[in-house]
Design a protein around this motif. Structure first.
Motif, mmCIF file in Angstrom:
data_model
loop_
_atom_site.group_PDB
_atom_site.id
_atom_site.type_symbol
_atom_site.label_atom_id
_atom_site.label_comp_id
_atom_site.label_asym_id
_atom_site.label_seq_id
_atom_site.Cartn_x
_atom_site.Cartn_y
_atom_site.Cartn_z
ATOM 1 N N LEU A 28 68.205 46.604 16.547
ATOM 2 C CA LEU A 28 67.032 47.405 17.139
ATOM 3 C C LEU A 28 67.765 48.742 18.031
ATOM 4 O O LEU A 28 68.802 48.669 18.661
ATOM 5 C CB LEU A 28 67.239 46.080 18.546
ATOM 6 N N ASN A 29 67.299 49.039 18.173
ATOM 7 C CA ASN A 29 67.667 50.987 18.932
ATOM 8 C C ASN A 29 69.236 51.088 18.368
ATOM 9 O O ASN A 29 69.905 51.214 18.998
ATOM 10 C CB ASN A 29 67.290 50.595 20.336
ATOM 11 N N GLN A 42 71.128 43.385 15.884
ATOM 12 C CA GLN A 42 71.016 42.386 16.788
ATOM 13 C C GLN A 42 70.824 40.986 15.594
ATOM 14 O O GLN A 42 70.089 40.865 15.035
ATOM 15 C CB GLN A 42 69.740 42.998 17.281
ATOM 16 N N VAL A 102 62.300 40.897 22.656
ATOM 17 C CA VAL A 102 63.296 42.152 23.138
ATOM 18 C C VAL A 102 62.564 42.751 24.830
ATOM 19 O O VAL A 102 64.539 42.609 25.092
ATOM 20 C CB VAL A 102 61.919 43.543 22.881
ATOM 21 N N THR A 114 64.262 47.376 11.271
ATOM 22 C CA THR A 114 64.865 48.777 12.466
ATOM 23 C C THR A 114 63.547 48.407 13.411
ATOM 24 O O THR A 114 61.966 48.616 12.798
ATOM 25 C CB THR A 114 64.956 49.582 11.475
ATOM 26 N N VAL A 115 63.710 47.914 14.259
ATOM 27 C CA VAL A 115 62.982 47.989 15.356
ATOM 28 C C VAL A 115 63.244 49.546 16.574
ATOM 29 O O VAL A 115 64.907 48.988 17.053
ATOM 30 C CB VAL A 115 63.069 46.663 16.172
ATOM 31 N N THR A 116 62.150 49.730 17.520
ATOM 32 C CA THR A 116 62.685 50.879 17.833
ATOM 33 C C THR A 116 61.799 50.541 19.742
ATOM 34 O O THR A 116 61.034 50.955 18.543
ATOM 35 C CB THR A 116 62.282 51.970 17.252
ATOM 36 N N THR A 117 62.155 50.959 20.319
ATOM 37 C CA THR A 117 61.365 50.136 21.657
ATOM 38 C C THR A 117 61.364 51.207 22.488
ATOM 39 O O THR A 117 62.436 52.413 21.851
ATOM 40 C CB THR A 117 62.364 49.546 22.197
#
Length: 151
Positions: free
Chosen positions: A7-8, A12, A26, A70-73
């Protein structure tokens, strides 16, 4: 069973039901409130994030679906707010109320990452699932164009 993903940029692990929407994980578990709840059914785009570089609606994606990904906020797009799309949004004064803007920016960043030489017609098509209650669509298109081409 815990879900582990990036996460970013940081690993996580969240101990939550695998069917929990990524949006709530999130916001409520990771404490990143830039991703907004809009409609809850994937129609407005306020909750748009990137999963492995692709723009997705976080209200429709479950934790189970992001396991190992992979997560991007909006908070991770560029922590200093200097991504070309973020700069274009500021330079062209895009937001009015601002509620939808994180989702708009995330959608736009994904679009120009996939096709930097994007046309206005492609911008309109690619952004059409992101609703702006204030009607800032002309400024949104101009900002996406500006971020992609510098004009």
């Amino acid at each position: 069973m815990p879900t582990t993903f990036t996460l970013n940029g940081a690993q996580q692990t969240l101990d939550a039901p695998p069917e929990m929407p990524l949006l709530w994980a999130v916001r409520d578990l990771a404490g990143l409130t830039g991703t907004k709840y809009g409609c809850g059914v994937g129609l407005c785009g306020a909750c748009t994030v990137h999963v492995d570089g692709e723009a997705v609606r976080a209200c429709l994606v479950t934790l189970d679906e992001v396991d190992g990904k992979t997560v991007t906020t909006i908070e991770g797009l560029d922590p200093e707010g200097e991504h070309p799309v973020q700069r274009a949004w500021r330079e062209l004064n895009v937001p009015q109320c601002g509620f939808c803007q994180a989702g708009q920016i995330m959608q736009a960043a994904s679009l120009i990452a996939a096709k930097p030489d994007i046309t206005d017609a492609e911008i309109l098509e690619g952004m059409r699932g992101n609703v702006c209650r204030c009607g800032c669509y002309q400024r949104i298109v101009a900002a996406v164009r500006h971020a992609a081409t510098g004009i």
